[in-house]
Design a protein around this motif. Structure first.
Motif, mmCIF file in Angstrom:
data_model
loop_
_atom_site.group_PDB
_atom_site.id
_atom_site.type_symbol
_atom_site.label_atom_id
_atom_site.label_comp_id
_atom_site.label_asym_id
_atom_site.label_seq_id
_atom_site.Cartn_x
_atom_site.Cartn_y
_atom_site.Cartn_z
ATOM 1 N N ALA A 16 0.829 -1.206 0.000
ATOM 2 C CA ALA A 16 0.000 0.000 0.000
ATOM 3 C C ALA A 16 0.867 1.260 0.000
ATOM 4 N N LEU A 17 2.088 1.153 0.516
ATOM 5 C CA LEU A 17 3.024 2.285 0.533
ATOM 6 C C LEU A 17 3.919 2.282 -0.697
ATOM 7 N N LYS A 18 3.588 1.413 -1.642
ATOM 8 C CA LYS A 18 4.370 1.271 -2.880
ATOM 9 C C LYS A 18 5.799 0.804 -2.582
ATOM 10 N N GLN A 19 5.915 -0.051 -1.568
ATOM 11 C CA GLN A 19 7.194 -0.648 -1.212
ATOM 12 C C GLN A 19 7.042 -2.166 -1.245
ATOM 13 N N PRO A 20 6.961 -2.732 -2.452
ATOM 14 C CA PRO A 20 6.808 -4.181 -2.535
ATOM 15 C C PRO A 20 7.925 -4.878 -1.767
ATOM 16 N N SER A 21 7.551 -5.883 -1.023
ATOM 17 C CA SER A 21 8.506 -6.548 -0.148
ATOM 18 C C SER A 21 8.056 -7.984 0.080
ATOM 19 N N GLU A 22 9.009 -8.816 0.460
ATOM 20 C CA GLU A 22 8.646 -10.179 0.846
ATOM 21 C C GLU A 22 7.938 -10.163 2.196
ATOM 22 N N GLY A 23 7.941 -9.017 2.860
ATOM 23 C CA GLY A 23 7.280 -8.923 4.160
ATOM 24 C C GLY A 23 8.223 -9.342 5.256
ATOM 25 N N LEU A 24 8.159 -10.606 5.609
ATOM 26 C CA LEU A 24 9.036 -11.161 6.639
ATOM 27 C C LEU A 24 9.975 -12.171 5.994
ATOM 28 N N ASN A 25 11.224 -12.162 6.413
ATOM 29 C CA ASN A 25 12.168 -13.148 5.885
ATOM 30 C C ASN A 25 11.932 -14.500 6.559
ATOM 31 N N PRO A 26 12.639 -15.547 6.162
ATOM 32 C CA PRO A 26 12.409 -16.868 6.767
ATOM 33 C C PRO A 26 12.590 -16.913 8.290
ATOM 34 N N GLN A 27 13.369 -15.969 8.837
ATOM 35 C CA GLN A 27 13.563 -15.921 10.291
ATOM 36 C C GLN A 27 12.464 -15.117 10.999
ATOM 37 N N GLY A 28 11.543 -14.545 10.212
ATOM 38 C CA GLY A 28 10.422 -13.812 10.801
ATOM 39 C C GLY A 28 10.665 -12.325 10.983
ATOM 40 N N PHE A 29 11.694 -11.775 10.326
ATOM 41 C CA PHE A 29 12.011 -10.358 10.443
ATOM 42 C C PHE A 29 11.726 -9.617 9.145
ATOM 43 N N PHE A 41 9.681 -5.246 11.757
ATOM 44 C CA PHE A 41 8.658 -6.228 12.104
ATOM 45 C C PHE A 41 9.339 -7.512 12.549
ATOM 46 N N GLU A 42 8.756 -8.147 13.557
ATOM 47 C CA GLU A 42 9.266 -9.441 14.006
ATOM 48 C C GLU A 42 8.080 -10.314 14.403
ATOM 49 N N TYR A 43 8.054 -11.528 13.847
ATOM 50 C CA TYR A 43 7.016 -12.479 14.219
ATOM 51 C C TYR A 43 7.563 -13.372 15.316
ATOM 52 N N HIS A 44 6.831 -13.444 16.425
ATOM 53 C CA HIS A 44 7.208 -14.291 17.559
ATOM 54 C C HIS A 44 6.368 -15.564 17.516
ATOM 55 N N GLY A 45 6.977 -16.658 17.086
ATOM 56 C CA GLY A 45 6.262 -17.917 16.927
ATOM 57 C C GLY A 45 5.699 -18.482 18.220
ATOM 58 N N LYS A 46 6.448 -18.332 19.335
ATOM 59 C CA LYS A 46 5.986 -18.898 20.605
ATOM 60 C C LYS A 46 4.687 -18.257 21.079
ATOM 61 N N THR A 47 4.586 -16.932 20.923
ATOM 62 C CA THR A 47 3.383 -16.226 21.381
ATOM 63 C C THR A 47 2.405 -15.958 20.244
ATOM 64 N N GLN A 48 2.824 -16.276 19.015
ATOM 65 C CA GLN A 48 2.032 -16.035 17.815
ATOM 66 C C GLN A 48 1.596 -14.573 17.731
#
Length: 139
Positions: A16-29, A41-48
Motif C-alpha cells: 500500500a506504501l508502494k514498497q513491494p517486499s517479501e514482508g518477513l524473511n524466513p527468520q520472521g524479520f 517487524f518481528e514475528y514471535h512464533g511462541k506467542t504467535q
C-alpha cells in the motif's frame, strides 16, 4: 496470529506504501524505511504475535545510566507513544516504540497504527531525546 497471516499483513501494508517486499524473511524479520522513519517487524512464533517497532535511537555504546529510565519516565508521564511502548533492545543497542498484535487487524487499521507509531518515534528521536539527555547529563 499465524506466521502466514503476519506475512500477508506486512506485505499488504508495504505494498500500500508502494514498497513491494517479501514482508518477513524466513527468520520472521522485516523492515522498511518510510520517509525519515525506520520500521521493523518481528514475528514471535511462541506467542504467535507480530511485533512492529519504530526506531527512536541507535546507541553506539551501551546507554549511559539514567537514559533508559528517563525514556521510561516520559512514557509513564503520558508522552504520546503512538500506541506503542518504550522498548530497548540490548542486542542491537537500539531504542524503539513497539506494539504487538495477537490477532490480525484490518489493513487500514494497521496502516493507521503504523502511521501513529512512526510519527511518535520521530518526535521521540528529537524532542524527547533532547529532554531526556538534558536531564540525565545536567548533573
Amino acid at each position: 496470529m499465524t506466521r502466514d497471516e503476519a506475512q500477508k499483513l506486512v506485505q499488504a501494508y508495504l505494498l500500500a506504501l508502494k514498497q513491494p517486499s517479501e514482508g518477513l524473511n524466513p527468520q520472521g524479520f522485516g523492515g522498511a524505511v518510510i520517509g525519515e522513519a525506520q520500521l521493523y517487524f518481528e514475528y514471535h512464533g511462541k506467542t504467535q504475535q507480530l511485533e512492529a517497532s519504530a526506531l527512536v535511537y541507535k546507541f553506539r555504546d551501551r546507554p549511559k545510566p539514567g537514559i533508559l529510565e528517563g525514556f521510561s519516565a516520559e512514557e509513564k508521564a503520558g508522552t504520546p507513544t503512538g500506541g506503542g511502548v518504550v522498548d530497548y533492545e540490548p542486542e542491537n543497542k537500539s531504542l524503539f516504540l513497539s506494539r504487538s498484535y495477537a490477532s490480525v487487524p484490518p489493513v487500514e487499521t494497521f496502516q493507521q497504527d503504523m502511521d501513529q507509531l512512526m510519527k511518535a518515534s520521530l518526535q521521540w528521536s528529537t524532542e524527547v531525546l533532547e529532554r531526556v539527555a538534558s536531564r540525565v547529563f545536567k548533573n
